[in-house]
Design an enzyme around this catalytic site. Structure first.
Site, mmCIF file in Angstrom:
data_model
loop_
_atom_site.group_PDB
_atom_site.id
_atom_site.type_symbol
_atom_site.label_atom_id
_atom_site.label_comp_id
_atom_site.label_asym_id
_atom_site.label_seq_id
_atom_site.Cartn_x
_atom_site.Cartn_y
_atom_site.Cartn_z
ATOM 1 N N GLU A 57 0.869 -1.177 0.000
ATOM 2 C CA GLU A 57 0.000 0.000 0.000
ATOM 3 C C GLU A 57 0.901 1.221 0.000
ATOM 4 O O GLU A 57 1.760 1.363 0.870
ATOM 5 C CB GLU A 57 -0.910 -0.004 1.230
ATOM 6 C CG GLU A 57 -2.059 0.951 1.058
ATOM 7 C CD GLU A 57 -2.506 1.620 2.338
ATOM 8 O OE1 GLU A 57 -3.626 2.130 2.373
ATOM 9 O OE2 GLU A 57 -1.724 1.668 3.319
ATOM 10 N N HIS B 231 -12.014 0.004 2.246
ATOM 11 C CA HIS B 231 -12.515 0.319 3.582
ATOM 12 C C HIS B 231 -12.140 1.727 4.040
ATOM 13 O O HIS B 231 -12.580 2.154 5.094
ATOM 14 C CB HIS B 231 -11.973 -0.718 4.571
ATOM 15 C CG HIS B 231 -10.479 -0.645 4.678
ATOM 16 N ND1 HIS B 231 -9.648 -0.978 3.618
ATOM 17 C CD2 HIS B 231 -9.657 -0.236 5.675
ATOM 18 C CE1 HIS B 231 -8.396 -0.777 3.976
ATOM 19 N NE2 HIS B 231 -8.378 -0.335 5.217
HETATM 20 O O1 TEU Z 1 -4.196 3.370 5.199
HETATM 21 C C1 TEU Z 1 -3.102 4.194 4.924
HETATM 22 C C2 TEU Z 1 -3.455 5.254 3.956
HETATM 23 O O2 TEU Z 1 -3.167 5.145 2.800
HETATM 24 C C3 TEU Z 1 -4.160 6.453 4.434
HETATM 25 O O3 TEU Z 1 -3.884 7.462 3.538
HETATM 26 C C4 TEU Z 1 -5.602 6.123 4.458
HETATM 27 O O4 TEU Z 1 -6.217 6.678 3.350
HETATM 28 C C5 TEU Z 1 -6.257 6.497 5.728
HETATM 29 O O5 TEU Z 1 -7.634 6.392 5.542
HETATM 30 C C6 TEU Z 1 -5.942 7.864 6.289
HETATM 31 O O6 TEU Z 1 -6.629 8.892 5.613
HETATM 32 C C7 TEU Z 1 -3.950 2.191 5.861
HETATM 33 C C8 TEU Z 1 -5.235 1.444 6.161
HETATM 34 O O7 TEU Z 1 -5.846 1.066 4.969
HETATM 35 C C9 TEU Z 1 -6.103 2.291 7.041
HETATM 36 O O8 TEU Z 1 -7.351 1.686 7.279
HETATM 37 C C10 TEU Z 1 -5.365 2.536 8.326
HETATM 38 O O9 TEU Z 1 -6.088 3.443 9.112
HETATM 39 C C11 TEU Z 1 -3.972 3.091 8.095
HETATM 40 O O10 TEU Z 1 -3.261 2.401 7.079
HETATM 41 C C12 TEU Z 1 -3.138 2.964 9.349
HETATM 42 O O11 TEU Z 1 -2.805 1.622 9.565
#
Ligand code: TEU
Ligand code: CA
Length: 543
Positions: free
Chosen positions: A251, A323
């Site tokens: 990611e 999500h």
């Molecule tokens: O998300 C990381 C991320 O890319 C963030 O930009 C994300 O869009 C987040 O919603 C903050 O705006 C990952 C997970 O997918 C997310 O659910 C977690 O909250 C986050 O990492 C921290 O582990």
């Protein structure tokens, strides 16, 4: 075995909201097991499971306190083993979600780390003294406020790019990297097929911790959090030592297309990455609750540029929601008058683009955004903290609520709508999160019986993608036309298809030059010379 990911069609499951088996209102592993045949009926061949490890649940399980055990609310390790076996019996692969940028502050490593400056676990995290009585630098966290938290015991600050209950791990420290490899090996030995590596773009820090010079949060992420000096090295080491036979999906918040290539490598890198250029398209300087207008031209350009950059060296991940974002039909489509048409159009885009498609649970039936009546309805730390920040700026609840209802993460996290019965068949108890009241209309059971439903269209598109290798192997070319049409071809050898998508509720002409066409699939019956409102068609192009 690597390599299978290019043919994967991935279904993403957010366990808490998928299906509850024991009436406590929380989705669980046995609930997922009860839907294995449903997954098979969709035709998907891979499942990505959001985190199921032990967690205080400050951030939906992305705050892990034990990487080797299952969150008791979700079930037991036996349930997990049964789920994995059930998937494999159906030729469905399992991708686990692993969070390696941070742990929970309740993880034993952090509990030790905070005890004293010379604790053996001190270096597992980033500890710094304050600067002139304040935080070590001016970095903001993803969830509002400064990214440093003062810990009284040693009177030093620890870094947390996300919530204060998610301290960042120090990858510079070799013993920590060995612990991480053990975690991966543990799950690999069980037979999982791959990992989605959460926030992997941020694991290598600029350890001199320079102040950010940007007011724009996205620019701060790009320039200061992501793409750090040792990122390539850390990813290569992990891939070599622990992920040899596993597919890895990084990611990558903050990664630009040119950087992405550095980290994609069959042997010493990631198999795929998630970029966010299209998902952050409407985020203003202060992020998602600070929206800015976007255009389809920009959106199309992002798909094209990433396809160009990744070329045939890397491989893309295609997604329009997960999500962390609003429902795809509410965000990119029209969830009112053209709900069914636009949901099908987005499914057409997802499944015909070059790269591996990821569909988020509920999007196969066109689930929509959820309208909260007050901020008190929110279960998400990002929204709750965002509201605190907004209050500091003098916003009214009404103003913030409007943004949260449009852009917040709660939208994606309401329970899956299985049928029209009480609680939509999600639970026999009281759901942890309110159901979207439209479950009486939009649900799996009703759509299953209707041949024209979004669900059945999804299944058809999946089959089409599976039988025709053009969808996986064909190249991708954008086609010029009206700015509100998304037009592209996929071609391989003499074979070519044209994908035509009308992103408006107006009729629009196809460009003249497209030549002779034969319709393969579409969301309207029959043929028309003009593209009808939210019409999606895939044509075979004829010589
Ligand atoms: O998300 C990381 C991320 O890319 C963030 O930009 C994300 O869009 C987040 O919603 C903050 O705006 C990952 C997970 O997918 C997310 O659910 C977690 O909250 C986050 O990492 C921290 O582990
Ligand atoms: Ca349960």
């Amino acid at each position: 075995m690597k390599g299978w990911h290019k043919k994967a069609i991935v279904y993403q499951i957010y366990p808490r909201s998928f299906c509850d088996s024991n009436g406590d209102g929380i989705g669980d592993l046995r609930g997922i097991i009860s839907k294995l045949d449903y997954m098979q009926s969709l035709g998907i061949n891979t499942v990505w499971l959001n985190p199921i490890y032990k967690s205080p649940n400050d951030d939906g399980g992305y705050d892990i306190s034990d990487f080797f055990s299952i969150q008791p609310e979700f079930g037991t390790m036996d349930d997990f083993d049964e789920l994995l076996a059930g998937l494999h019996q159906r030729q469905i692969k399992l991708v686990m979600d692993l969070v390696l940028n941070h742990t929970s502050d309740e993880h034993p490593w952090f509990q030790e780390s905070r005890k004293s400056k010379d604790n053996p676990y001190r270096n597992y995290y980033f500890w710094r003294p304050g600067k002139n009585g304040a935080e070590p630098n001016n970095w903001p966290s993803f969830f509002g406020n400064n990214a440093w938290e003062l810990d009284k015991t040693t009177n030093e600050y620890y870094l947390h790019l996300y919530s204060r209950k998610q301290p960042d791990l120090n990858w510079e420290y070799a013993p920590l990297r060995e612990e991480i490899k053990k975690i991966i090996r543990f799950w690999a030995t069980k037979g999982v097929d791959g990992f989605r590596l959460d926030s992997i773009s941020t694991i290598s820090k600029r350890i001199d911790f320079p102040d950010t010079t940007f007011n724009d949060f996205g620019q701060t992420v790009k320039a200061f959090f992501s793409n750090g000096p040792k990122l390539k090295e850390f990813i290569a080491e992990l891939s070599r030592d622990a992920c040899k036979d596993l597919v890895t999906i990084g990611e990558g918040p903050g990664l630009e297309a040119e950087d992405a290539l550095l980290y994609l490598d069959e042997k010493e890198g990631l198999s795929m990455i998630f970029h966010f250029d299209h998902m952050f398209i409407d985020h203003g300087p202060r992020g998602r609750f600070d929206p800015r207008p976007w255009s389809l031209s920009e959106f199309k350009k992002i798909f094209y540029e990433w396809d160009q950059a990744l070329g045939y060296q890397g491989w893309g991940s295609i997604f329009l929601g997960n999500h962390d974002f609003p429902r795809m039909v509410s965000r990119w489509g029209d969830d009112q008058q053209y709900h069914e048409k636009s949901a099908k159009l987005l499914i057409t885009l997802l499944l015909s683009m070059r790269g591996t498609p990821f569909i988020f649970q509920g999007d196969e039936i066109g689930m929509t955004n959820f309208v909260m009546k007050s901020i008190g309805d929110s279960k998400d730390i990002e929204t709750i903290n965002g509201w605190r920040t907004a209050q500091g700026r003098g916003w009214s609840e009404e103003t913030f609520l409007e943004k949260a209802n449009q852009a917040g993460r709660d939208n994606a996290r309401t329970p899956v709508q299985w049928d029209a019965a009480t609680n939509s068949g999600f639970t026999s108890g009281i759901s942890w999160m309110p159901l979207n009241p439209n479950f009486d209309r939009i649900n799996v059971e009703t759509q299953d019986q209707n041949p024209d439903s979004v669900l059945n269209y999804f299944k058809e598109m999946v089959q089409l993608r599976k039988v025709n290798s053009l969808f996986t192997e064909g190249n991708y070319e954008p086609v010029e036309g009206d700015e509100n049409l998304f037009l592209f071809t996929r071609g391989k050898g003499d074979e070519k298809i044209l994908v035509a998508l009308n992103f408006t509720s107006q009729e629009i002409d196809l460009p003249k030059r497209v030549g002779k066409l034969e319709k393969l699939i579409g969301n309207y019956p029959g043929n028309s010379d003009r593209m009808r409102p939210w019409e999606a068609v895939i044509f075979k192009t004829l010589p």
